[in-house]
Design an enzyme around this catalytic site. Structure first.
Site, mmCIF file in Angstrom:
data_model
loop_
_atom_site.group_PDB
_atom_site.id
_atom_site.type_symbol
_atom_site.label_atom_id
_atom_site.label_comp_id
_atom_site.label_asym_id
_atom_site.label_seq_id
_atom_site.Cartn_x
_atom_site.Cartn_y
_atom_site.Cartn_z
ATOM 1 N N ASP A 231 -12.924 71.330 -57.525
ATOM 2 C CA ASP A 231 -12.493 69.928 -58.217
ATOM 3 C C ASP A 231 -11.515 69.101 -57.870
ATOM 4 O O ASP A 231 -10.699 69.221 -57.031
ATOM 5 C CB ASP A 231 -12.225 70.384 -59.734
ATOM 6 C CG ASP A 231 -12.506 69.248 -60.792
ATOM 7 O OD1 ASP A 231 -13.129 68.361 -60.310
ATOM 8 O OD2 ASP A 231 -12.062 69.256 -61.851
ATOM 9 N N ASN B 256 -23.509 68.096 -64.061
ATOM 10 C CA ASN B 256 -23.194 67.112 -63.242
ATOM 11 C C ASN B 256 -24.443 65.986 -63.063
ATOM 12 O O ASN B 256 -24.204 65.056 -62.527
ATOM 13 C CB ASN B 256 -22.699 67.642 -61.828
ATOM 14 C CG ASN B 256 -21.536 68.314 -61.728
ATOM 15 O OD1 ASN B 256 -21.201 69.376 -61.075
ATOM 16 N ND2 ASN B 256 -20.494 67.576 -62.669
ATOM 17 N N ARG C 79 -9.332 77.078 -59.462
ATOM 18 C CA ARG C 79 -9.601 75.631 -59.665
ATOM 19 C C ARG C 79 -8.746 74.872 -59.425
ATOM 20 O O ARG C 79 -7.368 74.887 -59.648
ATOM 21 C CB ARG C 79 -9.916 75.572 -61.202
ATOM 22 C CG ARG C 79 -10.671 74.341 -61.517
ATOM 23 C CD ARG C 79 -11.067 73.861 -63.157
ATOM 24 N NE ARG C 79 -11.676 72.731 -62.847
ATOM 25 C CZ ARG C 79 -12.811 72.162 -63.831
ATOM 26 N NH1 ARG C 79 -13.111 73.140 -64.573
ATOM 27 N NH2 ARG C 79 -13.226 71.136 -63.880
HETATM 28 C C1 IPE Z 1 -16.849 71.459 -62.325
HETATM 29 O O1 IPE Z 1 -16.360 70.154 -61.828
HETATM 30 C C2 IPE Z 1 -18.323 71.327 -61.583
HETATM 31 C C3 IPE Z 1 -18.037 71.556 -60.130
HETATM 32 C C4 IPE Z 1 -16.954 71.564 -59.510
HETATM 33 C C5 IPE Z 1 -19.241 71.569 -59.356
HETATM 34 P P1 IPE Z 1 -16.397 68.975 -62.888
HETATM 35 O O2 IPE Z 1 -15.520 67.978 -62.561
HETATM 36 O O3 IPE Z 1 -18.060 68.549 -63.201
HETATM 37 O O4 IPE Z 1 -15.991 69.400 -64.337
HETATM 38 P P2 IPE Z 1 -15.677 68.676 -65.669
HETATM 39 O O5 IPE Z 1 -16.466 67.745 -65.966
HETATM 40 O O6 IPE Z 1 -14.230 68.141 -65.339
HETATM 41 O O7 IPE Z 1 -15.212 69.704 -66.737
HETATM 42 C C1 IPE Z 2 -15.792 68.083 -57.901
HETATM 43 O O1 IPE Z 2 -15.049 66.834 -57.616
HETATM 44 C C2 IPE Z 2 -17.172 67.847 -56.950
HETATM 45 C C3 IPE Z 2 -18.470 67.806 -57.909
HETATM 46 C C4 IPE Z 2 -18.282 67.971 -59.498
HETATM 47 C C5 IPE Z 2 -19.668 67.947 -57.441
HETATM 48 P P1 IPE Z 2 -15.151 65.718 -58.904
HETATM 49 O O2 IPE Z 2 -16.301 64.740 -58.287
HETATM 50 O O3 IPE Z 2 -15.529 66.416 -59.919
HETATM 51 O O4 IPE Z 2 -13.747 64.913 -58.685
HETATM 52 P P2 IPE Z 2 -13.005 64.365 -59.933
HETATM 53 O O5 IPE Z 2 -12.812 65.430 -60.995
HETATM 54 O O6 IPE Z 2 -13.916 63.325 -60.333
HETATM 55 O O7 IPE Z 2 -11.881 63.871 -59.190
HETATM 56 MG MG MG Z 3 -14.245 66.793 -61.624
#
Ligand code: IPE
Ligand code: IPE
Ligand code: MG
Length: 251
Positions: free
Chosen positions: A24, A72, A192
């Protein structure tokens, strides 16, 4: 060049057998640099590649990475499309190297919702590496625990209705056998990144006894030293599984 050796302060006999990561913070990493979010995903992919290599170097047998959740799809179409193309491109690029390194790659999630070209590549990569004896690398794509458990229960219910199995015999191993992760040990350590402290529908069943580790490091910055730090925290934990620590038992 980094050293491939395990940092000397880590005990090689107490490494997790299975590390699960929620990658993340890609978007925030890019935004902080004035870049579009997709630049963060591109950099995040490089981080995953390096982490896989590091786990191989340090003797960690299983790595499971959350690449795309069932939630997502709520992101802008442009970002979703970019991510799906990125997965496809990476698979093309990295399959040979993974094969040479003896990696066993597997994809977990509802793959049927993905573009067909990606599904084909995924099943080819899984089949081509299935007999390798190196690290097991699971990539969670269109993965969600609730979806996984619901599918498992549906399958069991169908078998019950058809009289293939008896309700009295229903046990945990039936559920386990129907999870996408069937055959893998449960994760010992969940990492995480990016400061968020939630599971976001990841491996809810499998993480029942995992040690949870949260770090503020953004995923694209999660390097060897960051992994070593997570492993130090892990090795400092007392895993009791509901019992008592060994010192009590020998006293
Ligand atoms: C979790 O991250 C999913 C992945 C890393 C693929 P998100 O960024 O989607 O999670 P939330 O929305 O903050 O819970
Ligand atoms: C995790 O990074 C990657 C995926 C969920 C695919 P994010 O895209 O969620 O990054 P933030 O949370 O917006 O910084
Ligand atoms: Mg994220």
């Amino acid at each position: 060049m980094h050293s491939t050796a395990l940092p000397p302060d880590l005990n090689p006999a107490h490494l997790p057998r299975h590390i699960a990561v929620i990658m993340d913070g890609n978007g925030r990493w890019a935004t902080q640099r004035g870049l579009p979010r997709i630049a963060g995903h591109r950099q995040g992919a490089k981080t995953l590649k390096a982490l896989l290599q590091c786990c191989q170097d340090w003797g960690i047998p299983v790595l499971t990475a959350y690449a795309f959740s069932t939630e997502n799809w709520r992101r802008p179409l442009e970002e979703v499309t970019f991510l799906l193309r990125l997965f496809e491109r990476l698979l093309h690029q990295e399959l040979r190297a993974m094969q040479q390194a003896g990696v066993r790659v597997r994809f977990i999630g509802d793959l049927t919702a993905l573009p067909e070209s990606l599904q084909t590549l995924m099943s080819e990569a899984a089949a081509a590496t299935a007999d390798n004896d190196g690290i097991e690398f699971n990539v969670a794509v269109n993965y969600g625990s609730r979806l996984e458990l619901t599918q498992a229960f549906r399958g069991i219910a169908a078998d019950l209705l058809q009289g293939k199995i008896r309700l009295e015999d229903f046990q945990e191993s039936w559920v386990e056998a129907r999870l996408f992760t069937a055959g893998s040990p449960d994760p010992d350590l969940l990492i995480r990144t990016s400061g968020e402290q939630r599971l976001s529908n990841y491996l809810l069943w499998q993480l029942a006894y995992a040690e949870l580790y949260f770090t503020n490091v953004l995923w694209p910055d999660f390097d060897r030293e960051a992994l070593a730090e997570a492993l130090r925290a892990y090795q400092g934990r007392d895993r009791k599984f509901g019992g008592l620590p060994p010192t009590y038992l020998t006293a």
